[in-house]
Design a protein around this motif. Structure first.
Motif, PDB file in Angstrom:
ATOM      1  N   UNK A 245      36.503  70.160  63.131  1.00 27.81           N
ATOM      2  CA  UNK A 245      35.235  69.505  63.773  1.00 27.81           C
ATOM      3  C   UNK A 245      33.993  70.037  63.259  1.00 27.81           C
ATOM      4  N   UNK A 246      34.010  71.223  62.494  1.00 27.78           N
ATOM      5  CA  UNK A 246      32.674  71.615  61.923  1.00 27.78           C
ATOM      6  C   UNK A 246      32.932  72.082  60.607  1.00 27.78           C
ATOM      7  N   UNK A 247      31.826  72.511  59.859  1.00 29.35           N
ATOM      8  CA  UNK A 247      32.246  73.151  58.536  1.00 29.35           C
ATOM      9  C   UNK A 247      31.022  74.286  58.495  1.00 29.35           C
ATOM     10  N   UNK A 248      30.971  75.081  57.525  1.00 23.63           N
ATOM     11  CA  UNK A 248      29.911  76.140  57.222  1.00 23.63           C
ATOM     12  C   UNK A 248      29.979  76.677  55.712  1.00 23.63           C
ATOM     13  N   UNK A 249      28.819  76.889  55.093  1.00 21.40           N
ATOM     14  CA  UNK A 249      28.916  77.385  53.891  1.00 21.40           C
ATOM     15  C   UNK A 249      27.923  78.589  53.906  1.00 21.40           C
ATOM     16  N   UNK A 250      28.193  79.717  52.890  1.00 17.04           N
ATOM     17  CA  UNK A 250      27.638  81.014  53.043  1.00 17.04           C
ATOM     18  C   UNK A 250      27.731  81.426  51.335  1.00 17.04           C
TER      19      UNK A 250
END
Length: 262
Positions: A245-250
């Protein structure tokens, strides 16, 4: 009379008649020969308080020397200060021994993984210093229907070098999360390469990975990035779970270019 050896302090009880002007005696303990006239101490009733004195007979110097052998009292007890010094030395020696033992024990029982943990912490700190001024820009996530793979999830954007000096080989980590915020899948990717929408629709997984990890593009776009310079990135997930349902980047890595030799 009481006679005390001037060298070792052993005491003797000799007849008063032995104290002739030139009379001498030899100590049976240290063998020191001394003049009786110089060491005579008054006796009380033929005894020195607190000590049992032995007796010797004879008036001739040679007799006195000969008779004194075997008639010795205990040497004078050490002074309290000497005992205190000995006790202090013993305490200091014991403390030093305990400290050495504690140090050896700490070294022996130091956790085997402690040095490794310290090294890893130092490496993480150094890595964080290298990425703290790398920013993300225009990040977005979308889905594409691939004719060979089905649905793929694409995360793309740009990284910006906000350091005052160049950086290179910047790497990002993209993650997909479920509704509870738990990580479903993660993937790292060197920046510098992207593919077109057409390629996302028609290429297979191996072909897409080869294109996104093209060394020539990475070295061209992700080397010696100047201050305020930007580099694109793209991460592709194949057949992502329906629970996402979500995503992230670092940003997870960046390097300082080696100094050029003049």
């Amino acid at each position: 009379m009481i006679v005390t050896c001037p060298k070792c302090s052993t005491r003797y009880n000799l007849p008063d008649a032995a104290a002739k002007p030139d009379a001498k005696a030899r100590c049976t303990v240290c063998k020191h020969v001394f003049s009786l006239a110089e060491v005579v101490a008054p006796s009380v009733g033929g005894q020195t308080p607190g000590h049992d004195a032995a007796s010797a007979s004879g008036s001739d110097v040679s007799d006195i020397i000969g008779e004194v052998k075997g008639y010795n009292l205990d040497a004078t007890p050490p002074k309290p200060e000497e005992k205190k010094r000995k006790r202090t030395s013993l305490v200091v020696a014991l403390v030093m021994l305990l400290l050495v033992g504690a140090g050896a024990g700490a070294w022996k029982f130091w956790p085997r993984g402690a040095d490794k943990a310290v090294d890893e912490a130092a490496q993480k700190l150094a890595a964080s210093e290298q990425i703290k001024n790398i920013a993300l820009r225009n990040v977005r996530q979308y889905y594409i229907n691939n004719e060979k793979l089905g649905q793929v999830s694409v995360i793309e954007g740009r990284v910006v070098n906000n350091f005052t000096s160049p950086r290179e080989l910047i790497k990002v980590e993209a993650s997909l999360y479920d509704k509870n915020g738990a990580t479903v899948v993660s993937k790292t990717q060197l920046c510098g390469t992207t593919v077109s929408l057409f390629h996302l629709q028609v290429l297979g997984e191996q072909e897409l990975e080869t294109a996104l990890n093209n060394k020539i593009d990475i070295l061209t776009n992700n080397t010696s990035i100047p201050s305020a310079g930007e580099v694109p990135f793209m991460v592709v997930f194949y057949n992502p779970p329906s629970t996402v349902t979500e995503f992230g980047v670092k940003v997870v890595e960046a390097r300082t270019p080696p100094e050029k030799k003049q």
